[in-house]
Design a protein around this motif. Structure first.
Motif, PDB file in Angstrom:
ATOM      1  N   ASP A 147       0.837  -1.213   0.000  1.00 28.35           N
ATOM      2  CA  ASP A 147       0.000   0.000   0.000  1.00 28.35           C
ATOM      3  C   ASP A 147       0.867   1.257   0.000  1.00 28.35           C
ATOM      4  O   ASP A 147       0.566   2.231  -0.706  1.00 28.35           O
ATOM      5  N   ILE A 148       1.936   1.239   0.773  1.00 27.46           N
ATOM      6  CA  ILE A 148       2.850   2.380   0.815  1.00 27.46           C
ATOM      7  C   ILE A 148       3.488   2.588  -0.553  1.00 27.46           C
ATOM      8  O   ILE A 148       3.547   3.716  -1.052  1.00 27.46           O
ATOM      9  N   GLU A 149       3.948   1.502  -1.162  1.00 26.15           N
ATOM     10  CA  GLU A 149       4.548   1.613  -2.494  1.00 26.15           C
ATOM     11  C   GLU A 149       3.560   2.186  -3.510  1.00 26.15           C
ATOM     12  O   GLU A 149       3.922   3.026  -4.337  1.00 26.15           O
ATOM     13  N   GLN A 150       2.321   1.743  -3.445  1.00 26.98           N
ATOM     14  CA  GLN A 150       1.292   2.252  -4.359  1.00 26.98           C
ATOM     15  C   GLN A 150       1.051   3.742  -4.130  1.00 26.98           C
ATOM     16  O   GLN A 150       0.931   4.517  -5.083  1.00 26.98           O
ATOM     17  N   SER A 151       0.966   4.141  -2.873  1.00 28.07           N
ATOM     18  CA  SER A 151       0.725   5.550  -2.564  1.00 28.07           C
ATOM     19  C   SER A 151       1.909   6.417  -2.998  1.00 28.07           C
ATOM     20  O   SER A 151       1.715   7.525  -3.505  1.00 28.07           O
ATOM     21  N   ILE A 152       3.118   5.919  -2.820  1.00 26.17           N
ATOM     22  CA  ILE A 152       4.299   6.654  -3.290  1.00 26.17           C
ATOM     23  C   ILE A 152       4.226   6.825  -4.799  1.00 26.17           C
ATOM     24  O   ILE A 152       4.463   7.914  -5.330  1.00 26.17           O
ATOM     25  N   SER A 153       3.884   5.755  -5.495  1.00 25.58           N
ATOM     26  CA  SER A 153       3.753   5.822  -6.953  1.00 25.58           C
ATOM     27  C   SER A 153       2.694   6.842  -7.361  1.00 25.58           C
ATOM     28  O   SER A 153       2.894   7.619  -8.306  1.00 25.58           O
ATOM     29  N   ASP A 154       1.589   6.861  -6.652  1.00 32.35           N
ATOM     30  CA  ASP A 154       0.520   7.815  -6.957  1.00 32.35           C
ATOM     31  C   ASP A 154       0.973   9.255  -6.704  1.00 32.35           C
ATOM     32  O   ASP A 154       0.692  10.139  -7.514  1.00 32.35           O
ATOM     33  N   VAL A 155       1.669   9.482  -5.591  1.00 30.07           N
ATOM     34  CA  VAL A 155       2.167  10.832  -5.300  1.00 30.07           C
ATOM     35  C   VAL A 155       3.086  11.284  -6.431  1.00 30.07           C
ATOM     36  O   VAL A 155       2.971  12.409  -6.940  1.00 30.07           O
ATOM     37  N   LYS A 156       3.991  10.412  -6.839  1.00 32.10           N
ATOM     38  CA  LYS A 156       4.919  10.770  -7.913  1.00 32.10           C
ATOM     39  C   LYS A 156       4.164  11.059  -9.211  1.00 32.10           C
ATOM     40  O   LYS A 156       4.511  11.979  -9.947  1.00 32.10           O
ATOM     41  N   SER A 157       3.129  10.300  -9.467  1.00 29.38           N
ATOM     42  CA  SER A 157       2.316  10.516 -10.668  1.00 29.38           C
ATOM     43  C   SER A 157       1.612  11.870 -10.607  1.00 29.38           C
ATOM     44  O   SER A 157       1.632  12.636 -11.570  1.00 29.38           O
ATOM     45  N   TYR A 158       0.992  12.168  -9.476  1.00 29.39           N
ATOM     46  CA  TYR A 158       0.293  13.443  -9.329  1.00 29.39           C
ATOM     47  C   TYR A 158       1.262  14.618  -9.468  1.00 29.39           C
ATOM     48  O   TYR A 158       0.954  15.621 -10.100  1.00 29.39           O
ATOM     49  N   MET A 159       2.418  14.474  -8.863  1.00 34.56           N
ATOM     50  CA  MET A 159       3.385  15.566  -8.841  1.00 34.56           C
ATOM     51  C   MET A 159       4.121  15.730 -10.167  1.00 34.56           C
ATOM     52  O   MET A 159       4.747  16.772 -10.383  1.00 34.56           O
ATOM     53  N   SER A 160       4.021  14.773 -11.053  1.00 35.66           N
ATOM     54  CA  SER A 160       4.715  14.887 -12.338  1.00 35.66           C
ATOM     55  C   SER A 160       4.192  16.059 -13.166  1.00 35.66           C
ATOM     56  O   SER A 160       4.918  16.609 -13.995  1.00 35.66           O
ATOM     57  N   ALA A 161       2.970  16.460 -12.938  1.00 38.69           N
ATOM     58  CA  ALA A 161       2.383  17.582 -13.675  1.00 38.69           C
ATOM     59  C   ALA A 161       2.637  18.924 -12.994  1.00 38.69           C
ATOM     60  O   ALA A 161       2.342  19.968 -13.565  1.00 38.69           O
ATOM     61  N   VAL A 162       3.189  18.879 -11.798  1.00 45.88           N
ATOM     62  CA  VAL A 162       3.397  20.095 -11.015  1.00 45.88           C
ATOM     63  C   VAL A 162       4.847  20.545 -11.178  1.00 45.88           C
ATOM     64  O   VAL A 162       5.765  19.799 -10.880  1.00 45.88           O
ATOM     65  N   LYS A 163       5.020  21.768 -11.656  1.00 46.91           N
ATOM     66  CA  LYS A 163       6.360  22.263 -11.953  1.00 46.91           C
ATOM     67  C   LYS A 163       6.929  23.201 -10.897  1.00 46.91           C
ATOM     68  O   LYS A 163       8.100  23.558 -10.964  1.00 46.91           O
ATOM     69  N   SER A 164       6.112  23.613  -9.929  1.00 46.47           N
ATOM     70  CA  SER A 164       6.592  24.548  -8.910  1.00 46.47           C
ATOM     71  C   SER A 164       5.676  24.499  -7.690  1.00 46.47           C
ATOM     72  O   SER A 164       4.554  23.982  -7.763  1.00 46.47           O
ATOM     73  N   LEU A 165       6.176  25.075  -6.600  1.00 47.33           N
ATOM     74  CA  LEU A 165       5.351  25.188  -5.397  1.00 47.33           C
ATOM     75  C   LEU A 165       4.106  26.008  -5.692  1.00 47.33           C
ATOM     76  O   LEU A 165       3.009  25.656  -5.255  1.00 47.33           O
ATOM     77  N   GLN A 166       4.256  27.061  -6.454  1.00 49.53           N
ATOM     78  CA  GLN A 166       3.100  27.910  -6.784  1.00 49.53           C
ATOM     79  C   GLN A 166       2.045  27.111  -7.540  1.00 49.53           C
ATOM     80  O   GLN A 166       0.854  27.209  -7.240  1.00 49.53           O
ATOM     81  N   ALA A 167       2.479  26.308  -8.509  1.00 50.37           N
ATOM     82  CA  ALA A 167       1.532  25.483  -9.265  1.00 50.37           C
ATOM     83  C   ALA A 167       0.841  24.486  -8.337  1.00 50.37           C
ATOM     84  O   ALA A 167      -0.365  24.241  -8.458  1.00 50.37           O
ATOM     85  N   TYR A 168       1.597  23.931  -7.390  1.00 47.88           N
ATOM     86  CA  TYR A 168       1.024  23.006  -6.418  1.00 47.88           C
ATOM     87  C   TYR A 168      -0.041  23.717  -5.577  1.00 47.88           C
ATOM     88  O   TYR A 168      -1.140  23.206  -5.388  1.00 47.88           O
ATOM     89  N   GLU A 169       0.290  24.894  -5.080  1.00 49.71           N
ATOM     90  CA  GLU A 169      -0.638  25.622  -4.222  1.00 49.71           C
ATOM     91  C   GLU A 169      -1.904  26.040  -4.966  1.00 49.71           C
ATOM     92  O   GLU A 169      -2.966  26.166  -4.355  1.00 49.71           O
TER      93      GLU A 169
END
Length: 108
Positions: free
Chosen positions: A11-33
């Motif tokens: 489950d942890i590995e899956q969640s890490i993979s998902d976080v990395k997937s979500y964050m792949s589209a985010v280029k900066s802290l501002q974009a994240y916020e």
């Protein structure tokens, strides 16, 4: 190793993979916020990671996972202090620390 622990590690590995997937589209802290959907998705995955770590340590407190207590504390902060979640901290965890956790989990 207990099968429940193996499931939680998966489950942890899956969640890490998902976080990395979500964050792949985010280029900066501002974009994240600016992207509430991504923020909430990342927060949810970090909650899952923290809960899984908590359950692992309840089953076998001798398992060594560096920073497990900090991750569990982050999970508690997200859930119970939702109105005080620091986007900078979450962004940093999502962009830097999940890779380290992935390595630690893979060793187990």
């Amino acid at each position: 190793m207990d099968n429940r622990i193996k499931q939680y590690l998966f489950d942890i590995e899956q969640s890490i993979s998902d976080v990395k997937s979500y964050m792949s589209a985010v280029k900066s802290l501002q974009a994240y916020e600016e992207d509430k959907l991504i923020r909430r998705a990342v927060e949810r995955e970090l909650e899952i990671i923290g809960e899984a770590l908590n359950r692992i340590l309840k089953i076998d407190p001798n398992i060594t996972i560096p920073n497990a207590r900090k991750i569990i504390s982050l999970r508690n902060k997200i859930i119970h202090g939702y109105d005080e979640v620091d986007n900078v901290i979450i962004y940093t965890v999502a962009t830097k620390h999940v890779d380290i956790l992935k390595e630690d989990i893979e060793k187990l």
